[in-house]
Design a protein around this motif. Structure first.
Motif, short mmCIF file in Angstrom:
data_model
loop_
_atom_site.label_atom_id
_atom_site.label_comp_id
_atom_site.label_asym_id
_atom_site.label_seq_id
_atom_site.Cartn_x
_atom_site.Cartn_y
_atom_site.Cartn_z
N CYS A 137 -2.67 11.83 -5.55
CA CYS A 137 -2.89 10.78 -4.56
C CYS A 137 -3.73 11.31 -3.40
CB CYS A 137 -1.56 10.25 -4.05
SG CYS A 137 -0.59 9.35 -5.29
N ASP A 138 -3.42 12.52 -2.93
CA ASP A 138 -4.21 13.12 -1.86
C ASP A 138 -5.67 13.28 -2.27
OD1 ASP A 138 -2.22 13.37 0.06
OD2 ASP A 138 -1.54 15.30 -0.71
N ALA A 139 -5.90 13.69 -3.52
CA ALA A 139 -7.26 13.92 -4.00
C ALA A 139 -8.06 12.62 -4.01
CB ALA A 139 -7.24 14.55 -5.39
N ILE A 140 -7.47 11.53 -4.52
CA ILE A 140 -8.21 10.27 -4.59
C ILE A 140 -8.38 9.66 -3.20
CG2 ILE A 140 -6.30 8.66 -4.94
CD1 ILE A 140 -9.63 8.69 -6.85
N ILE A 141 -7.43 9.87 -2.30
CA ILE A 141 -7.57 9.39 -0.92
C ILE A 141 -8.74 10.10 -0.24
CG2 ILE A 141 -6.50 9.38 1.36
CD1 ILE A 141 -3.81 8.86 -0.05
N ARG A 142 -8.86 11.40 -0.47
CA ARG A 142 -10.00 12.14 0.10
C ARG A 142 -11.32 11.61 -0.44
NH1 ARG A 142 -6.44 16.62 -0.45
NH2 ARG A 142 -7.36 17.17 -2.47
N ARG A 143 -11.36 11.28 -1.70
CA ARG A 143 -12.57 10.72 -2.28
C ARG A 143 -12.93 9.39 -1.63
NH1 ARG A 143 -14.70 12.14 -7.44
NH2 ARG A 143 -13.79 14.05 -8.29
N ILE A 144 -11.92 8.55 -1.44
CA ILE A 144 -12.15 7.24 -0.82
C ILE A 144 -12.65 7.41 0.61
CG2 ILE A 144 -11.00 5.15 0.02
CD1 ILE A 144 -9.18 5.33 -2.45
N GLU A 145 -12.00 8.31 1.36
CA GLU A 145 -12.38 8.51 2.77
C GLU A 145 -13.74 9.16 2.92
OE1 GLU A 145 -9.11 10.78 4.24
OE2 GLU A 145 -7.86 9.01 4.67
N SER A 146 -14.16 9.95 1.94
CA SER A 146 -15.47 10.60 2.02
C SER A 146 -16.60 9.66 1.65
CB SER A 146 -15.50 11.83 1.09
OG SER A 146 -15.40 11.43 -0.27
N ALA A 147 -16.28 8.51 1.09
CA ALA A 147 -17.32 7.54 0.71
C ALA A 147 -16.93 6.14 1.18
CB ALA A 147 -17.51 7.56 -0.81
N PRO A 148 -16.91 5.92 2.51
CA PRO A 148 -16.47 4.63 3.04
C PRO A 148 -17.37 3.47 2.63
CG PRO A 148 -17.47 5.96 4.77
CD PRO A 148 -17.31 6.85 3.58
N THR A 149 -18.64 3.77 2.31
CA THR A 149 -19.56 2.69 1.96
C THR A 149 -19.31 2.11 0.57
OG1 THR A 149 -21.18 4.31 1.16
CG2 THR A 149 -21.35 3.61 3.47
N THR A 150 -18.43 2.73 -0.22
CA THR A 150 -18.13 2.19 -1.55
C THR A 150 -17.26 0.94 -1.46
OG1 THR A 150 -16.23 3.67 -1.75
CG2 THR A 150 -18.33 4.43 -2.66
N GLY A 151 -16.64 0.73 -0.32
CA GLY A 151 -15.88 -0.50 -0.13
C GLY A 151 -14.42 -0.44 -0.54
N PHE A 152 -13.89 0.76 -0.75
CA PHE A 152 -12.46 0.91 -1.07
C PHE A 152 -11.73 1.52 0.13
CE2 PHE A 152 -14.47 1.41 -5.36
CZ PHE A 152 -13.93 0.26 -5.93
N ARG A 153 -10.45 1.15 0.28
CA ARG A 153 -9.63 1.71 1.35
C ARG A 153 -8.21 1.88 0.83
NH1 ARG A 153 -10.24 -0.72 7.18
NH2 ARG A 153 -12.12 0.55 6.95
N ALA A 154 -7.69 3.12 0.96
CA ALA A 154 -6.33 3.40 0.51
C ALA A 154 -5.33 2.65 1.39
CB ALA A 154 -6.07 4.90 0.56
N ALA A 155 -4.49 1.82 0.76
CA ALA A 155 -3.54 1.00 1.51
C ALA A 155 -2.10 1.41 1.30
CB ALA A 155 -3.72 -0.47 1.11
N ALA A 156 -1.79 2.02 0.14
CA ALA A 156 -0.40 2.39 -0.14
C ALA A 156 -0.38 3.44 -1.24
CB ALA A 156 0.41 1.17 -0.57
N VAL A 157 0.71 4.22 -1.25
CA VAL A 157 0.88 5.28 -2.25
C VAL A 157 2.30 5.22 -2.80
CG1 VAL A 157 1.12 7.78 -2.54
CG2 VAL A 157 -0.86 6.86 -1.32
N TYR A 158 2.42 5.37 -4.12
CA TYR A 158 3.72 5.56 -4.76
C TYR A 158 3.72 6.95 -5.37
CZ TYR A 158 7.52 5.11 -8.17
OH TYR A 158 8.67 5.32 -8.92
N ASN A 159 4.49 7.85 -4.77
CA ASN A 159 4.53 9.25 -5.21
C ASN A 159 5.57 9.41 -6.32
OD1 ASN A 159 4.42 11.98 -5.51
ND2 ASN A 159 4.96 12.50 -3.39
N THR A 160 5.10 9.81 -7.50
CA THR A 160 6.00 9.96 -8.64
C THR A 160 6.74 11.30 -8.62
OG1 THR A 160 4.17 10.86 -9.98
CG2 THR A 160 4.57 8.47 -10.10
N SER A 161 6.30 12.24 -7.79
CA SER A 161 6.97 13.56 -7.71
C SER A 161 7.13 13.98 -6.26
CB SER A 161 6.15 14.61 -8.48
OG SER A 161 5.90 14.21 -9.80
N PRO A 162 7.96 13.25 -5.50
CA PRO A 162 8.06 13.54 -4.06
C PRO A 162 8.64 14.93 -3.74
CG PRO A 162 9.73 11.95 -4.75
CD PRO A 162 8.80 12.12 -5.90
N GLN A 163 9.52 15.44 -4.61
CA GLN A 163 10.10 16.75 -4.33
C GLN A 163 9.11 17.88 -4.65
OE1 GLN A 163 11.93 14.40 -6.12
NE2 GLN A 163 13.09 13.83 -4.27
#
Length: 451
Positions: A137-163
């Motif tokens: 999730c962190d990796a894809i969020i960084r990708r989204i934030e590094s390319a704001p002109t693509t038109g995507f914005r991370a709005a929520a995360v469901y972590n399957t391995s929180p521990q």
């Protein structure tokens, strides 16, 4: 249909430049309409009409340029087939090709820039919910934030391995149950749900798909096959109507291979025509330098391991070698002639390989082919060596412009060369090919490792 208008406008501008008036004979406009109709038919095959969201401007311009040049090449073939070449001004045709190409590219780049600016300002955005481990999730969020002109914005995360892997990105709400995530998606107008899950997590995938079956949410499955795939970002292809993920296969799609093939043949033909006087001069110099043929011929492996005959200008004196061995050229090698030393240092000995490209044995850009004896040696000791032949070998390549050319007297040198070759296969694009060709022309012809 806007492209048709641009093709017509380009023809009108060309007429004004060439003849100072717009009215032309009927054949001119018949040719223009053929090009416009053919453009509408061929542009989709080159991805010109695919969504621009997330695509680079350089790649977009390259796709449009290549598609339009193929359209104009077809128009030329039609013109000569109908014996109407004398009815059309060559200068007008050149103006038309250049002006229309400029209009087609400019229109898309301007629209691309306007949309990018709007997305950067927070408009025309697609809200994205991400499901996966914290690191994914962190990796894809960084990708989204590094390319704001693509038109995507991370709005929520469901972590399957929180521990094991907590989410470190801030500013994005993190949920630990499917129900909580579903409520958030429905109440906050989230458009996209990206599943960054492994193939072993099928129950969770089915649960999420079932949860949003009656909602207008785009669900994208991005399977985590990093531990299995040969190339990073291995794509999904269609096999008999069934989607399949390339784990160990050529990363280039059939469409990409077709574009590369067309470019290779056109580039090779143009290079041979333009370089014909130089080729003749080199051939004479080689013939006068020492006894023997002008060309050096040797068997090499091509795509899928098919063997072909490669051509080079001969740079060595005639000599014999033990059967089953090929001795690499070394610095101050006595077998190399004075003319040959210059040719090898400037890579001019490789120019006859444009004939190999024209024949379909090689590509302009790709992994360099090695002698069969070297293939037998290195594929046993260098991991991934054989996968270099997933595509056609090239006259120049990513490894060569990064300094990995010439003698491989240590196994580490070949390992580094193979690493660069596999990187090229995994990251191929038309823009990367142009970059490699440009680097070869500007700085790659003379290299300290070439001897």
């Amino acid at each position: 249909m806007f492209d048709v208008a641009l093709v017509l406008a380009g023809a009108a501008v060309a007429s004004q430049i060439r003849f100072d008036y717009l009215a032309q004979s009927g054949f001119y406009w018949a040719l223009v309409m053929f090009a416009a109709a053919f453009a509408l038919a061929i542009f989709p095959a080159f991805g010109v009409y695919e969504s621009w969201r997330g695509r680079s401007k350089l790649a977009l311009a390259g796709q449009v340029s290549l598609a339009w040049l193929i359209v104009q090449g077809s128009a030329l073939v039609l013109m000569y087939s109908l014996h109407r070449s004398d009815f059309v001004s060559r200068l007008w045709f050149s103006y038309w090709t250049a002006v229309t190409g400029g209009l087609l590219i400019s229109y898309r780049l301007i629209t691309h820039a306007v949309l990018a600016r709007a997305r950067g300002a927070g408009m025309n955005l697609h809200q994205v919910a991400i499901v996966g481990s914290g690191s994914q999730c962190d990796a894809i969020i960084r990708r989204i934030e590094s390319a704001p002109t693509t038109g995507f914005r991370a709005a929520a995360v469901y972590n399957t391995s929180p521990q094991k892997s907590p989410v470190t990105s801030t500013g994005v709400p993190v949920f630990d149950t499917v129900d909580a995530l579903a409520d958030y998606i429905r109440t906050n107008d989230v458009h996209e749900l990206w599943l960054m899950l492994s193939l072993a997590e099928e129950p969770l995938i089915c649960s999420l798909v079932g949860e949003f079956r009656d909602d207008l949410v785009n669900i994208r499955f991005m399977p985590d096959v990093r531990s299995l795939a040969l190339f990073e970002g291995s794509g999904v292809i269609d096999l008999l109507g069934v989607p399949a993920i390339n784990l160990v296969a050529s990363p280039l799609s059939a469409n990409s291979m077709l574009k590369k093939e067309i470019f290779d043949r056109l580039f090779a033909a143009a290079a041979l025509i333009c370089l014909a006087p130089l080729l003749v001069a080199i051939a004479i110099a080689v013939k006068l330098s020492s006894r023997g043929p002008v060309f050096f011929r040797q068997k090499r492996k091509g795509a899928d391991g098919r063997v072909f005959t490669i051509y080079k200008f001969r740079s060595m004196r005639l000599h014999t070698e033990e059967k089953g061995t090929v001795r690499q050229a070394t610095r101050n090698d006595p077998r190399v002639t004075k003319v040959g030393a210059f040719l090898r240092r400037t890579s001019l000995d490789e120019l006859p390989q444009f004939f190999n490209v024209l024949r379909g044995d090689m590509s302009v850009v790709g992994p360099r082919p090695h002698a069969l004896e070297h293939d037998d040696l290195y594929q046993k000791v260098v991991a991934g060596y054989i996968h270099r032949y997933r595509i056609k070998p090239g006259i120049t390549g990513w490894a060569q412009i990064n300094g990995f050319r010439g003698e491989t007297d240590r196994i580490e040198k070949m390992e580094r060369r193979v690493e660069h070759d596999l990187y090229y296969l995994g990251h191929w694009s038309f823009a990367l090919d142009m970059r490699i060709i440009g680097a070869t022309i500007v700085a790659g012809l003379v290299h300290r490792n070439a001897y």
